[in-house]
Design a protein around this motif. Structure first.
Motif, PDB file in Angstrom:
ATOM      1  N   GLN A 146       1.600 -77.838   1.591  1.00  0.00           N
ATOM      2  CA  GLN A 146       1.123 -79.166   0.873  1.00  0.00           C
ATOM      3  C   GLN A 146       2.547 -80.024   0.723  1.00  0.00           C
ATOM      4  N   LEU A 147       2.460 -81.348   1.363  1.00  0.00           N
ATOM      5  CA  LEU A 147       3.356 -82.390   0.892  1.00  0.00           C
ATOM      6  C   LEU A 147       2.932 -82.712  -0.291  1.00  0.00           C
ATOM      7  N   CYS A 148       3.698 -83.070  -1.356  1.00  0.00           N
ATOM      8  CA  CYS A 148       3.410 -83.859  -2.676  1.00  0.00           C
ATOM      9  C   CYS A 148       4.472 -84.745  -3.222  1.00  0.00           C
ATOM     10  N   TYR A 149       4.239 -85.868  -3.395  1.00  0.00           N
ATOM     11  CA  TYR A 149       5.342 -86.725  -3.572  1.00  0.00           C
ATOM     12  C   TYR A 149       5.103 -87.132  -5.267  1.00  0.00           C
ATOM     13  N   VAL A 150       6.058 -87.154  -5.763  1.00  0.00           N
ATOM     14  CA  VAL A 150       6.068 -87.731  -7.343  1.00  0.00           C
ATOM     15  C   VAL A 150       7.304 -88.568  -7.574  1.00  0.00           C
ATOM     16  N   GLU A 151       7.113 -89.136  -8.635  1.00  0.00           N
ATOM     17  CA  GLU A 151       8.128 -89.880  -9.316  1.00  0.00           C
ATOM     18  C   GLU A 151       8.536 -89.408 -10.418  1.00  0.00           C
ATOM     19  N   VAL A 152       9.960 -88.869 -10.689  1.00  0.00           N
ATOM     20  CA  VAL A 152      10.403 -88.033 -11.481  1.00  0.00           C
ATOM     21  C   VAL A 152      11.036 -88.832 -12.664  1.00  0.00           C
ATOM     22  N   ASP A 153      10.942 -88.603 -13.967  1.00  0.00           N
ATOM     23  CA  ASP A 153      11.545 -89.352 -14.978  1.00  0.00           C
ATOM     24  C   ASP A 153      12.988 -89.258 -14.823  1.00  0.00           C
ATOM     25  N   GLU A 154      13.962 -90.224 -15.317  1.00  0.00           N
ATOM     26  CA  GLU A 154      15.243 -90.227 -15.252  1.00  0.00           C
ATOM     27  C   GLU A 154      15.881 -89.444 -16.349  1.00  0.00           C
ATOM     28  N   PRO A 155      16.960 -88.876 -16.447  1.00  0.00           N
ATOM     29  CA  PRO A 155      17.579 -88.075 -17.522  1.00  0.00           C
ATOM     30  C   PRO A 155      17.444 -88.954 -18.669  1.00  0.00           C
ATOM     31  N   ASP A 156      17.270 -88.203 -19.946  1.00  0.00           N
ATOM     32  CA  ASP A 156      17.135 -88.900 -21.159  1.00  0.00           C
ATOM     33  C   ASP A 156      17.790 -87.877 -22.030  1.00  0.00           C
ATOM     34  N   MET A 157      18.945 -88.508 -23.006  1.00  0.00           N
ATOM     35  CA  MET A 157      19.516 -87.552 -23.667  1.00  0.00           C
ATOM     36  C   MET A 157      18.490 -86.974 -24.799  1.00  0.00           C
ATOM     37  N   HIS A 158      17.373 -87.934 -25.237  1.00  0.00           N
ATOM     38  CA  HIS A 158      16.507 -87.246 -26.281  1.00  0.00           C
ATOM     39  C   HIS A 158      15.529 -86.382 -25.619  1.00  0.00           C
ATOM     40  N   LYS A 159      15.483 -86.214 -24.321  1.00  0.00           N
ATOM     41  CA  LYS A 159      14.542 -85.058 -23.867  1.00  0.00           C
ATOM     42  C   LYS A 159      15.488 -84.129 -22.898  1.00  0.00           C
ATOM     43  N   PRO A 160      15.928 -83.197 -23.680  1.00  0.00           N
ATOM     44  CA  PRO A 160      16.779 -82.224 -22.968  1.00  0.00           C
ATOM     45  C   PRO A 160      16.041 -81.220 -21.956  1.00  0.00           C
ATOM     46  N   ARG A 195      18.461 -88.318  -6.723  1.00  0.00           N
ATOM     47  CA  ARG A 195      19.221 -89.481  -6.761  1.00  0.00           C
ATOM     48  C   ARG A 195      19.175 -90.243  -5.544  1.00  0.00           C
ATOM     49  N   LYS A 196      19.045 -89.678  -4.457  1.00  0.00           N
ATOM     50  CA  LYS A 196      19.214 -90.266  -3.032  1.00  0.00           C
ATOM     51  C   LYS A 196      17.757 -90.938  -2.740  1.00  0.00           C
ATOM     52  N   GLY A 197      16.776 -90.222  -3.638  1.00  0.00           N
ATOM     53  CA  GLY A 197      15.271 -90.945  -3.342  1.00  0.00           C
ATOM     54  C   GLY A 197      15.039 -91.888  -4.646  1.00  0.00           C
ATOM     55  N   ASN A 198      16.246 -92.303  -5.346  1.00  0.00           N
ATOM     56  CA  ASN A 198      15.880 -93.172  -6.539  1.00  0.00           C
ATOM     57  C   ASN A 198      14.648 -92.404  -7.434  1.00  0.00           C
ATOM     58  N   TRP A 199      14.957 -90.967  -7.464  1.00  0.00           N
ATOM     59  CA  TRP A 199      13.803 -90.429  -8.492  1.00  0.00           C
ATOM     60  C   TRP A 199      12.560 -90.415  -8.059  1.00  0.00           C
ATOM     61  N   GLY A 200      12.495 -90.794  -6.717  1.00  0.00           N
ATOM     62  CA  GLY A 200      11.193 -90.283  -6.071  1.00  0.00           C
ATOM     63  C   GLY A 200      11.559 -89.133  -5.045  1.00  0.00           C
ATOM     64  N   VAL A 201      10.490 -88.229  -4.939  1.00  0.00           N
ATOM     65  CA  VAL A 201      10.875 -87.013  -4.066  1.00  0.00           C
ATOM     66  C   VAL A 201       9.510 -86.402  -3.548  1.00  0.00           C
ATOM     67  N   ALA A 218      10.791 -76.697   0.317  1.00  0.00           N
ATOM     68  CA  ALA A 218      11.546 -77.861   0.789  1.00  0.00           C
ATOM     69  C   ALA A 218      11.391 -79.029  -0.100  1.00  0.00           C
ATOM     70  N   LEU A 219      12.513 -79.948  -0.082  1.00  0.00           N
ATOM     71  CA  LEU A 219      12.389 -81.315  -0.818  1.00  0.00           C
ATOM     72  C   LEU A 219      12.944 -82.318  -0.090  1.00  0.00           C
ATOM     73  N   TYR A 220      12.469 -83.382  -0.054  1.00  0.00           N
ATOM     74  CA  TYR A 220      12.875 -84.404   0.651  1.00  0.00           C
ATOM     75  C   TYR A 220      12.968 -85.842  -0.304  1.00  0.00           C
ATOM     76  N   PRO A 221      14.046 -86.543  -0.355  1.00  0.00           N
ATOM     77  CA  PRO A 221      14.167 -87.866  -0.975  1.00  0.00           C
ATOM     78  C   PRO A 221      13.329 -88.856  -0.474  1.00  0.00           C
ATOM     79  N   GLY A 222      12.672 -89.416  -1.487  1.00  0.00           N
ATOM     80  CA  GLY A 222      11.475 -90.375  -1.304  1.00  0.00           C
ATOM     81  C   GLY A 222      10.090 -89.992  -0.870  1.00  0.00           C
ATOM     82  N   LEU A 223       9.370 -91.007  -0.059  1.00  0.00           N
ATOM     83  CA  LEU A 223       8.008 -90.306   0.466  1.00  0.00           C
ATOM     84  C   LEU A 223       8.233 -89.718   1.663  1.00  0.00           C
ATOM     85  N   LYS A 224       7.979 -88.777   2.070  1.00  0.00           N
ATOM     86  CA  LYS A 224       7.940 -88.095   3.494  1.00  0.00           C
ATOM     87  C   LYS A 224       6.327 -88.012   3.746  1.00  0.00           C
ATOM     88  N   ASN A 225       6.144 -88.612   4.774  1.00  0.00           N
ATOM     89  CA  ASN A 225       4.732 -88.851   5.124  1.00  0.00           C
ATOM     90  C   ASN A 225       4.215 -88.088   6.355  1.00  0.00           C
TER      91      ASN A 225
END
Length: 226
Positions: A146-160, A195-201, A218-225
């Motif tokens: 199954q292909l699943c698209y998500v938008e991942v939070d950017e790195p945060d020094m307060h959330k290790p 980073r290539k997908g601007n945090w979308g994968v 497998a992982l693909y940057p951005g939305l793979k439809n």
């Protein structure tokens, strides 16, 4: 949500308030609160409606058609008035990519009343088509990957949390995947793919029937439809 038996209609106060939704061609049906997305209803009933974008109305794979009329056999009067009007996300998708007449995106369409919903088989891109002249059979699809698209939070020094950990968090939050494993060769690529997908994968997740844990293959940057 309350699943209805084939011949069971219990007209209690709760059932009057909760519309009855019948999915075709599977014949599965159940009652859902007003305002429930059609895609959510399908998932709760175990009806396969394809979706990659996680309800963001960007992939267009979750198209459905609402049937109008009095379906006496099922004791349902289905109408286009029983589904919400197109919202901004769905209108944007239709403007950019187009929707066939009568089609709706089930992730955006909300249940307002009793419905008979068709799941067009041409929207199931990876489905196998089997043609037999003598008999017709409905074969429910349960894809291993199954292909699943998500938008991942950017790195945060307060959330290790590392990139992979944040990816797993979003896959569980948006898609319900728990205890995910990942192919070893993908681990050093996670950072660059995010980073290539601007945090979308888009993650391709394999459900092995012999294993209790799903696997990111497998992982693909951005939305793979597709």
């Amino acid at each position: 949500m309350r699943i209805e038996g084939e011949n069971e209609i219990n007209m209690t106060e709760a059932s009057v308030k909760e519309p009855l939704v019948l999915f075709m061609p599977s014949g599965k049906r159940g009652r859902f609160p007003v305002g429930t997305p059609v895609l959510e209803a399908a998932r709760k009933l175990g009806v396969y409606v394809e979706s990659v974008c996680g309800g963001r109305a960007t992939c267009g794979r979750c198209q459905i058609e609402v049937q109008e009329g009095n379906f006496a056999k099922h004791k349902i009067v289905s109408s286009l008035d029983h589904i919400s009007e197109k919202g901004p996300k769905e209108e944007r998708y239709e403007k950019i990519r187009g929707l066939p007449d009568g089609r709706r995106l089930s992730c955006s369409a909300l249940i307002l009343g009793d419905l008979v919903v068709d799941v067009p088989q041409d929207t199931v891109i990876n489905a196998q088509v089997v043609r037999k002249a003598a008999t017709d059979r409905v074969i429910e699809r349960n894809a291993a990957v199954q292909l699943c698209y998500v938008e991942v939070d950017e790195p945060d020094m307060h959330k290790p949390l590392g990139d992979l950990d944040r990816l797993k968090v979003m896959l569980e939050k948006d898609w319900g995947w728990k205890d995910l494993l990942i192919a070893p060769h993908l681990i050093p690529q996670v950072q660059s793919i995010l980073r290539k997908g601007n945090w979308g994968v888009t993650a391709a997740i394999h459900r092995d029937m012999d294993s209790s844990r799903p696997f990111i293959v497998a992982l693909y940057p951005g939305l793979k439809n597709e």
